[in-house]
Design a protein around this motif. Structure first.
Motif, short mmCIF file in Angstrom:
data_model
loop_
_atom_site.label_atom_id
_atom_site.label_comp_id
_atom_site.label_asym_id
_atom_site.label_seq_id
_atom_site.Cartn_x
_atom_site.Cartn_y
_atom_site.Cartn_z
N HIS B 57 0.84 -1.19 0.00
CA HIS B 57 0.00 0.00 0.00
C HIS B 57 0.87 1.24 0.00
O HIS B 57 1.97 1.27 0.56
CB HIS B 57 -0.88 0.02 1.26
CG HIS B 57 -1.86 -1.09 1.34
ND1 HIS B 57 -3.20 -0.93 1.07
CD2 HIS B 57 -1.70 -2.40 1.64
CE1 HIS B 57 -3.82 -2.10 1.23
NE2 HIS B 57 -2.93 -2.99 1.57
N SER B 58 0.34 2.28 -0.65
CA SER B 58 0.97 3.60 -0.59
C SER B 58 -0.12 4.63 -0.77
O SER B 58 -0.61 4.85 -1.89
CB SER B 58 2.04 3.75 -1.68
OG SER B 58 2.58 5.05 -1.66
N GLY B 59 -0.54 5.25 0.32
CA GLY B 59 -1.63 6.22 0.25
C GLY B 59 -2.89 5.58 -0.30
O GLY B 59 -3.39 4.60 0.26
N ARG B 60 -3.43 6.10 -1.39
CA ARG B 60 -4.65 5.56 -2.00
C ARG B 60 -4.36 4.43 -2.98
O ARG B 60 -5.28 3.94 -3.65
CB ARG B 60 -5.41 6.68 -2.72
CG ARG B 60 -5.97 7.75 -1.80
CD ARG B 60 -6.78 8.80 -2.56
NE ARG B 60 -5.95 9.56 -3.50
CZ ARG B 60 -6.05 9.48 -4.82
NH1 ARG B 60 -6.94 8.67 -5.38
NH2 ARG B 60 -5.28 10.21 -5.58
N LEU B 61 -3.12 4.02 -3.07
CA LEU B 61 -2.73 2.96 -3.99
C LEU B 61 -2.60 1.63 -3.25
O LEU B 61 -2.06 1.57 -2.15
CB LEU B 61 -1.40 3.28 -4.66
CG LEU B 61 -1.28 4.61 -5.39
CD1 LEU B 61 0.11 4.73 -6.00
CD2 LEU B 61 -2.35 4.76 -6.45
N ARG B 62 -3.10 0.58 -3.91
CA ARG B 62 -2.91 -0.77 -3.38
C ARG B 62 -2.48 -1.66 -4.54
O ARG B 62 -3.17 -1.71 -5.56
CB ARG B 62 -4.19 -1.30 -2.75
CG ARG B 62 -4.13 -2.77 -2.35
CD ARG B 62 -5.42 -3.21 -1.67
NE ARG B 62 -5.50 -4.67 -1.56
CZ ARG B 62 -6.32 -5.42 -2.30
NH1 ARG B 62 -7.13 -4.88 -3.18
NH2 ARG B 62 -6.34 -6.73 -2.13
N LEU B 75 -4.83 -0.83 -7.64
CA LEU B 75 -6.11 -0.26 -7.26
C LEU B 75 -5.88 1.17 -6.77
O LEU B 75 -5.04 1.41 -5.90
CB LEU B 75 -6.76 -1.08 -6.14
CG LEU B 75 -7.97 -0.46 -5.44
CD1 LEU B 75 -9.16 -0.34 -6.40
CD2 LEU B 75 -8.35 -1.27 -4.21
N ILE B 76 -6.61 2.10 -7.36
CA ILE B 76 -6.60 3.49 -6.89
C ILE B 76 -7.96 3.74 -6.26
O ILE B 76 -9.00 3.64 -6.93
CB ILE B 76 -6.37 4.48 -8.05
CG1 ILE B 76 -5.08 4.16 -8.78
CG2 ILE B 76 -6.33 5.92 -7.51
CD1 ILE B 76 -4.86 5.00 -10.04
N THR B 77 -7.98 4.02 -4.98
CA THR B 77 -9.25 4.24 -4.30
C THR B 77 -9.63 5.72 -4.33
O THR B 77 -8.77 6.60 -4.39
CB THR B 77 -9.19 3.76 -2.84
OG1 THR B 77 -8.16 4.50 -2.17
CG2 THR B 77 -8.87 2.28 -2.77
N ALA B 78 -10.93 5.96 -4.31
CA ALA B 78 -11.48 7.33 -4.26
C ALA B 78 -10.79 8.22 -5.29
O ALA B 78 -10.17 9.23 -4.94
CB ALA B 78 -11.32 7.91 -2.85
N SER B 79 -10.89 7.84 -6.55
CA SER B 79 -10.16 8.53 -7.62
C SER B 79 -10.51 10.01 -7.69
O SER B 79 -11.63 10.43 -7.39
CB SER B 79 -10.48 7.87 -8.96
OG SER B 79 -10.00 6.56 -9.00
N ARG B 80 -9.52 10.78 -8.15
CA ARG B 80 -9.66 12.21 -8.33
C ARG B 80 -9.35 12.56 -9.79
O ARG B 80 -8.68 11.79 -10.48
CB ARG B 80 -8.69 12.96 -7.42
CG ARG B 80 -8.79 12.58 -5.96
CD ARG B 80 -7.60 13.08 -5.19
NE ARG B 80 -7.66 12.69 -3.78
CZ ARG B 80 -6.64 12.80 -2.94
NH1 ARG B 80 -5.48 13.29 -3.36
NH2 ARG B 80 -6.78 12.43 -1.67
N ALA B 81 -9.82 13.71 -10.23
CA ALA B 81 -9.53 14.13 -11.60
C ALA B 81 -8.02 14.16 -11.85
O ALA B 81 -7.55 13.86 -12.96
CB ALA B 81 -10.15 15.50 -11.87
#
Lengths: 112, 110
Positions: B57-62, B75-81
């Motif tokens: 894991h690293s921040g929003r990355l898994r 996996l990128i969680t809670a994606s942003r523009a």
């Protein structure tokens, strides 16, 4: 802290002309790499270097030459440019072969 | 020849959704790395997972790695523009060289 700097950023050449792309890194990395990126092909390794004074061929070395006279610089040369060499060229460096690579922002080269 | 192949080639999602992209490779590896490339820029390293690790894991990355299936997922969680970019996997299989896949283009719409 500049990281990896590539010059020039853009260049247009005519078939048969020669040019040199320069890559400079300020992180004291031993390993340096030249890639080309073409649509749908991902990145392909052209040449690489594992230290000052050393170079080795990658996946697509034909038509290119390289030199690593100084640890911080890695030069990519096209002796006689061909339209098939139109591409975006990226330089990268790393401290060790297994460590992440740091990339420059690329040189966009068009050969007419 | 490409070692890693990403799937899907393109992915379009809304902000706040999760984005999953996959990478399959052909030979045994020492490690697998994921990179991001914003339009007109160079690649930026995101995460490295070694062959003896299964998840990282690293921040929003898994990132997961299944060496028996020769595959990895990002996996990128809670994606942003701002996550709009191309994502590449790269495998460290042979001495001194990384082999990059063809990438997944991610578009995150507001």
């Amino acid at each position: 802290n500049a990281g990896v700097t590539q010059t020039p950023k853009f260049r247009v050449l005519k078939t048969g002309q020669s040019m040199t792309l320069l890559c400079a890194q300020d992180m004291n990395h031993e390993y340096m790499y030249w890639y080309r990126q073409d649509p749908g092909m991902g990145l392909r390794l052209i040449h690489y270097s594992v230290g000052e004074g050393t170079t080795a061929k990658g996946e697509v070395p034909d038509g290119y030459n390289v030199s690593r006279l100084k640890k911080q610089n890695f030069l990519l040369g096209l002796e006689s440019a061909a339209p098939s060499q139109t591409s975006v060229y990226f330089c990268a460096s790393s401290s060790d072969r297994a460590q992440p690579q740091h990339f420059g922002d690329g040189t966009r080269l068009s050969i007419l | 020849s490409q070692q890693g192949e990403e799937d899907p080639q393109a992915l379009s999602i809304q902000e706040g959704e999760n984005a999953t992209m996959n990478c399959s490779y052909k030979t045994s590896i020492n490690n697998l790395q994921w990179y991001r490339q914003n339009s007109g820029r160079g690649l930026v390293h995101l995460i490295l997972i070694r062959s003896n690790e299964r998840e990282k894991h690293s921040g929003r990355l898994r990132v997961t790695l299944d060496t028996s299936k020769k595959s990895s997922s990002l996996l990128i969680t809670a994606s942003r523009a701002a996550d709009t970019a191309s994502y590449f996997c790269a495998t460290d299989a042979s001495f001194q060289k990384l082999v990059f896949g063809t990438g997944t283009r991610l578009l995150v719409s507001p």
